[in-house]
Scaffold this active site. Structure first.
Site, PDB file in Angstrom:
ATOM      1  N   ARG A 131      60.654  47.565  41.011  1.00 44.78           N
ATOM      2  CA  ARG A 131      59.759  47.643  39.858  1.00 44.78           C
ATOM      3  C   ARG A 131      60.449  48.304  38.687  1.00 44.78           C
ATOM      4  NH1 ARG A 131      57.587  44.255  41.154  1.00 44.78           N
ATOM      5  NH2 ARG A 131      55.806  43.930  42.499  1.00 44.78           N
ATOM      6  N   ARG A 189      46.004  35.011  36.160  1.00 44.02           N
ATOM      7  CA  ARG A 189      47.107  34.783  37.107  1.00 44.02           C
ATOM      8  C   ARG A 189      46.624  34.446  38.523  1.00 44.02           C
ATOM      9  NH1 ARG A 189      49.437  35.511  32.912  1.00 44.02           N
ATOM     10  NH2 ARG A 189      51.243  36.808  32.489  1.00 44.02           N
ATOM     11  N   PRO A 207      45.060  46.563  36.427  1.00 45.50           N
ATOM     12  CA  PRO A 207      44.143  47.555  36.967  1.00 45.50           C
ATOM     13  C   PRO A 207      44.749  48.351  38.127  1.00 45.50           C
ATOM     14  CG  PRO A 207      43.150  45.364  36.874  1.00 45.50           C
ATOM     15  CD  PRO A 207      44.597  45.207  36.636  1.00 45.50           C
ATOM     16  N   GLU A 208      44.819  49.641  37.941  1.00 46.21           N
ATOM     17  CA  GLU A 208      45.193  50.546  39.026  1.00 46.21           C
ATOM     18  C   GLU A 208      43.974  51.440  39.268  1.00 46.21           C
ATOM     19  OE1 GLU A 208      48.923  52.518  38.211  1.00 46.21           O
ATOM     20  OE2 GLU A 208      49.708  50.765  37.181  1.00 46.21           O
TER      21      GLU A 208
END
Length: 289
Positions: free
Chosen positions: A264, A116, A2-3
């Site tokens: 990243r 997670r 989710p961003e």
DNA sequence: CTTACGGCCTGGGTGC
DNA sequence: TGCACCCAGGCCGTAA
């Protein structure tokens, strides 16, 4: 993962059902991702939800005050990578990795699951709001181009790192950073301060377009993301570079590259997004001549 | 102060 | 069938 667009989608779903609801009870499973679990269990039962909003990637559930009517505290939820909020009957089977149960006064349960547990949950009381959320940067959809250019253009870090930095802009993650840079034809390793006025303008536009379009399509479901209604998003079908290594660029047919930038995975078109001149000395020298 | 980088958290997916 | 390994996002400590 989710961003901003995914969190925005979840928040819009929550806004349809949560305001006015009262939290009757809180049950906790694993709590290592919760700031102060006891505070949740102690303070939430009996509270009524005033409204829900998004702040960067945080979901802010604002609670009505003890009687004065003023909003006095908020429940902060960050979905991390795999956090999900679901609604179901209290006796519904419990999905694996369900860690928080909120019993609501409409005979339903709001549950938080997080495989997670990279997510985060925290209760902010009274004035705590500002210190916790205030440190975050501008919302990319609310900032003006002038503000954006000052924040990004005035820095010597890599543009990729700047866009990911929640203290610069709040809400961008790996997907929308890469998608925006592709749209603006800017290499992720470019430094903020080397971007021209035109490039900053293009980047600003690209970010707004990518985020707006993604919100319209209810976000990207790359792994297991679903919104508050359990619906998958559809923006993953519009990705131009993210996780498209080796596939053809939608503009020029060149193969998309993947490179680690700012720690990243970064996807870009090596032709549309030309690399900056002087790469890092270290890597230069490390390369056997 | 700014920037870069490595490590840490967790567990699903992958590949041997 | 098992198992080591990689990776994800955010944050923190450390070093330059």
């Amino acid at each position: 993962m989710p961003e901003l667009p995914e969190v925005e989608t979840v928040v819009r779903g929550l806004q349809r059902v949560l305001p006015g609801r009262r939290i009757l009870d809180v049950r906790l499973g694993k709590t290592d991702f919760i700031d102060d679990p006891a505070a949740l269990a102690k303070n939430l039962p009996g509270r009524r939800i005033a409204r829900v909003r998004r702040h960067g990637k945080f979901i802010v559930v604002e609670l009505e005050g003890g009687g004065a009517g003023a909003v006095s505290s908020s429940l902060l939820i960050h979905l991390g990578m795999t956090g999900q909020i679901i609604f179901c009957a209290p006796d519904a089977p419990i999905a694996p990795h369900t860690h928080v149960f909120f019993a609501l006064d409409d005979a339903r349960e709001m549950r938080y699951t997080d495989i997670r547990r990279f997510g985060q949950m925290r209760l902010l009381v009274n004035g705590a709001q500002d210190s916790a959320l205030g440190a975050l940067g501008l919302d990319p959809l609310e900032a003006t181009e002038t503000e954006f250019s000052a924040r990004v253009g005035g820095r010597s870090a890599r543009v990729k790192a700047l866009l990911l930095d929640q203290h610069v802009l709040r809400g961008m993650g790996n997907i929308y950073t890469d998608e925006s840079l592709w749209r603006a034809r800017i290499h992720p390793r470019r430094l903020g301060a080397t971007l021209s006025r035109v490039e900053l303008h293009e980047l600003f536009r690209a970010i707004r377009q990518a985020l707006t379009e993604a919100i319209r399509l209810r976000g990207s479901s790359v792994s297991d993301y679903v919104d508050a209604e359990g619906m998958r998003g559809e923006y993953q079908f519009r990705h131009r570079v993210y996780q498209r290594e080796g596939q053809k660029c939608f503009r020029c047919k060149t193969r998309i590259c993947r490179e680690v930038v700012a720690g990243r995975s970064s996807y870009f078109c090596p032709r549309c997004q030309p690399a900056p001149r002087a790469p890092r000395k270290k890597f230069r020298q490390a390369k056997r001549s």
